[in-house]
Motif scaffolding. Structure first.
Motif, mmCIF file in Angstrom:
data_model
loop_
_atom_site.group_PDB
_atom_site.id
_atom_site.type_symbol
_atom_site.label_atom_id
_atom_site.label_comp_id
_atom_site.label_asym_id
_atom_site.label_seq_id
_atom_site.Cartn_x
_atom_site.Cartn_y
_atom_site.Cartn_z
ATOM 1 N N ALA A 62 55.521 20.086 0.309
ATOM 2 C CA ALA A 62 55.298 21.316 1.071
ATOM 3 C C ALA A 62 54.331 21.081 2.231
ATOM 4 O O ALA A 62 54.547 21.570 3.354
ATOM 5 C CB ALA A 62 54.781 22.412 0.150
ATOM 6 N N ALA A 63 53.282 20.317 1.989
ATOM 7 C CA ALA A 63 52.305 20.021 3.040
ATOM 8 C C ALA A 63 52.927 19.168 4.135
ATOM 9 O O ALA A 63 52.627 19.352 5.330
ATOM 10 C CB ALA A 63 51.094 19.317 2.445
ATOM 11 N N PHE A 64 53.798 18.231 3.752
ATOM 12 C CA PHE A 64 54.483 17.400 4.741
ATOM 13 C C PHE A 64 55.339 18.264 5.658
ATOM 14 O O PHE A 64 55.353 18.075 6.885
ATOM 15 C CB PHE A 64 55.353 16.359 4.040
ATOM 16 C CG PHE A 64 56.115 15.469 4.983
ATOM 17 C CD1 PHE A 64 55.551 14.289 5.448
ATOM 18 C CD2 PHE A 64 57.387 15.810 5.417
ATOM 19 C CE1 PHE A 64 56.246 13.476 6.338
ATOM 20 C CE2 PHE A 64 58.094 15.004 6.306
ATOM 21 C CZ PHE A 64 57.514 13.830 6.762
ATOM 22 N N ILE A 65 56.059 19.216 5.089
ATOM 23 C CA ILE A 65 56.923 20.087 5.888
ATOM 24 C C ILE A 65 56.086 20.915 6.865
ATOM 25 O O ILE A 65 56.461 21.107 8.027
ATOM 26 C CB ILE A 65 57.770 20.978 4.964
ATOM 27 C CG1 ILE A 65 58.740 20.106 4.154
ATOM 28 C CG2 ILE A 65 58.539 22.023 5.765
ATOM 29 C CD1 ILE A 65 59.361 20.805 2.964
ATOM 30 N N VAL A 66 54.933 21.386 6.420
ATOM 31 C CA VAL A 66 54.025 22.133 7.304
ATOM 32 C C VAL A 66 53.559 21.234 8.455
ATOM 33 O O VAL A 66 53.509 21.667 9.618
ATOM 34 C CB VAL A 66 52.821 22.681 6.513
ATOM 35 C CG1 VAL A 66 51.754 23.219 7.466
ATOM 36 C CG2 VAL A 66 53.273 23.766 5.554
ATOM 37 N N ASP A 67 53.221 19.988 8.154
ATOM 38 C CA ASP A 67 52.804 19.048 9.204
ATOM 39 C C ASP A 67 53.940 18.795 10.195
ATOM 40 O O ASP A 67 53.700 18.653 11.405
ATOM 41 C CB ASP A 67 52.360 17.723 8.586
ATOM 42 C CG ASP A 67 50.995 17.804 7.926
ATOM 43 O OD1 ASP A 67 50.220 18.717 8.271
ATOM 44 O OD2 ASP A 67 50.705 16.955 7.063
ATOM 45 N N TYR A 68 55.158 18.719 9.705
ATOM 46 C CA TYR A 68 56.306 18.513 10.596
ATOM 47 C C TYR A 68 56.492 19.742 11.499
ATOM 48 O O TYR A 68 56.764 19.597 12.698
ATOM 49 C CB TYR A 68 57.574 18.254 9.786
ATOM 50 C CG TYR A 68 58.738 17.803 10.639
ATOM 51 C CD1 TYR A 68 58.985 16.447 10.851
ATOM 52 C CD2 TYR A 68 59.575 18.731 11.258
ATOM 53 C CE1 TYR A 68 60.040 16.033 11.645
ATOM 54 C CE2 TYR A 68 60.634 18.321 12.055
ATOM 55 C CZ TYR A 68 60.864 16.967 12.251
ATOM 56 O OH TYR A 68 61.909 16.560 13.056
ATOM 57 N N GLU A 69 56.338 20.926 10.926
ATOM 58 C CA GLU A 69 56.434 22.148 11.740
ATOM 59 C C GLU A 69 55.378 22.147 12.842
ATOM 60 O O GLU A 69 55.645 22.569 13.978
ATOM 61 C CB GLU A 69 56.265 23.379 10.858
ATOM 62 C CG GLU A 69 57.449 23.669 9.954
ATOM 63 C CD GLU A 69 57.211 24.895 9.092
ATOM 64 O OE1 GLU A 69 58.104 25.751 9.030
ATOM 65 O OE2 GLU A 69 56.127 24.989 8.475
ATOM 66 N N ALA A 70 54.187 21.657 12.519
ATOM 67 C CA ALA A 70 53.128 21.594 13.525
ATOM 68 C C ALA A 70 53.513 20.640 14.645
ATOM 69 O O ALA A 70 53.242 20.904 15.827
ATOM 70 C CB ALA A 70 51.815 21.162 12.878
ATOM 71 N N ALA A 71 54.149 19.522 14.291
ATOM 72 C CA ALA A 71 54.558 18.554 15.304
ATOM 73 C C ALA A 71 55.624 19.137 16.231
ATOM 74 O O ALA A 71 55.597 18.897 17.442
ATOM 75 C CB ALA A 71 55.078 17.286 14.627
ATOM 76 N N ARG A 72 56.540 19.905 15.683
ATOM 77 C CA ARG A 72 57.607 20.500 16.508
ATOM 78 C C ARG A 72 57.173 21.802 17.168
ATOM 79 O O ARG A 72 57.890 22.377 17.989
ATOM 80 C CB ARG A 72 58.872 20.712 15.673
ATOM 81 C CG ARG A 72 58.806 21.855 14.696
ATOM 82 C CD ARG A 72 59.886 21.778 13.633
ATOM 83 N NE ARG A 72 61.220 22.034 14.158
ATOM 84 C CZ ARG A 72 61.863 23.208 14.080
ATOM 85 N NH1 ARG A 72 61.257 24.258 13.519
ATOM 86 N NH2 ARG A 72 63.076 23.351 14.549
ATOM 87 N N GLN A 73 56.000 22.294 16.757
ATOM 88 C CA GLN A 73 55.402 23.506 17.325
ATOM 89 C C GLN A 73 56.313 24.719 17.156
ATOM 90 O O GLN A 73 56.383 25.599 18.029
ATOM 91 C CB GLN A 73 55.054 23.295 18.810
ATOM 92 C CG GLN A 73 54.046 22.197 19.027
ATOM 93 C CD GLN A 73 53.666 22.008 20.484
ATOM 94 O OE1 GLN A 73 54.187 22.671 21.370
ATOM 95 N NE2 GLN A 73 52.751 21.105 20.740
#
Length: 341
Positions: free
Chosen positions: A278-289
């Motif tokens: 779940a934390a990884f997916i949140v980090d990916y969302e941050a990268a794609r903004q």
């Protein structure tokens, strides 16, 4: 030199017993025979013999780290006979494309060329930096960001003359599992006791099949095991024969399921929990903004769960009577992912 390479191979495979992959490629599991193949390959293809054997690994392919005269350091990876020439050729093209754009992947030197019954490629060996534990938030974020950057770079590779179709390994609707990545996992012979794994996998496979996003190229084993870092920044990503064509959502979910895995020395906590994913997916969302929609999240979570189920199926194939993946674990998994089923 040949004796040292033989000893290196022998020490590595000693705990394994049988090594089917060596038999597939070299028609022998004798360390001296395998070493001689590599020795002769270097002489034939590079015009010189290695001066030092640095490492040897055996998993999906057979990997040798070597130092050549003059100090050049290379990696030879021998592939199974069924690995297509077109796949390995286009893989090299993708690597060159990424290197030219500053992405941290090895520069191809030669290949694919015949080796044993299969084909081998030679890459530049860059081993600067260290392997890190991807449970560290800063490392997890670096991996998620690097995955996003990779997918963006590879989104339109056709425009550079690269054919992505050899990497389309998506399975037909009536096929649940791919051929296991290593011959030690025999899914057919270990069906008994794995029914709950297969049952749940069919459910999430149907969710993934509803994904309407176009496929894009990505790295299929984007884990801590394949990455060296300098400080908190990626220096090198290895294992490009895991390139795969699938949607961005499936790539994110599949990576979220295993990104903490590592066989590297000093890293002992390799489990990827639901919270890690779940934390990884949140980090990916941050990268794609941009956050994923609820339906996108459902597909990502399905791909995450399918990745974990594949790992469970492999473990069951190795130890079908140990019941490591018990009913309790099954019920816990269903509770965690209940919203998508």
């Amino acid at each position: 030199m040949l004796d040292y390479m033989t000893k290196l191979i022998a020490e590595r495979i000693a705990p394994w017993g049988k090594v089917p992959l060596l038999q597939e490629i070299f028609q022998s599991e004798e360390p001296a025979t395998v070493a001689r193949h590599i020795y002769e390959f270097c002489e034939a293809e590079l015009g010189q013999q290695p001066t030092e054997a640095l490492f040897f690994f055996c998993s999906i392919g057979v990997v040798f780290g070597l130092e050549m005269p003059g100090g050049q350091r290379i990696v030879i990876k021998a592939h199974k006979p069924e690995r297509p020439l077109t796949f390995l050729t286009q893989m090299g093209n993708v690597q060159r494309y990424l290197v030219a754009r500053g992405y941290p992947c090895p520069r191809p030197i030669l290949g694919p060329r015949p080796l044993g019954r299969g084909l081998a490629i030679i890459d530049e060996l860059i081993d600067e930096g260290v392997f890190r534990d991807a449970h560290e938030p800063v490392i997890r974020k670096a991996i998620a960001t690097a995955l996003y950057e990779l997918i963006q770079l590879l989104r339109h590779v056709e425009q550079a003359g690269i054919d992505p179709t050899p990497f389309d390994l998506r399975l037909p609707s009536d096929v649940l599992w791919p051929n296991p990545h290593n011959a030690i996992f025999d899914f057919e012979a270990t069906r008994e006791g794995a029914e709950w794994i297969d049952e749940l996998a069919w459910k999430v496979k149907r969710i993934i099949e509803a994904d309407e996003q176009p496929p894009v190229l990505s790295h299929g084993d984007f884990s801590a095991n394949q990455m060296r870092l300098v400080g908190d920044h990626l220096r090198m990503v290895y294992d490009w024969d895991s390139l795969t064509l699938r949607s961005e959502l499936v790539s994110v979910g599949a990576t979220a399921s295993t990104f903490t895995y590592s066989e590297q020395p000093g890293i002992t906590n390799i489990e990827t929990t639901y919270a890690d994913a779940a934390a990884f997916i949140v980090d990916y969302e941050a990268a794609r903004q941009q956050p994923f929609t609820s339906e996108e999240q459902r597909i990502i979570q399905a791909a995450t769960l399918l990745g974990q189920l594949y790992s469970a199926r492999c473990q069951h194939a190795l130890h079908p009577h140990e019941h490591k993946y018990s009913r309790i674990w099954y019920e816990q998994m269903c509770a965690e992912y209940g919203t998508i089923l």
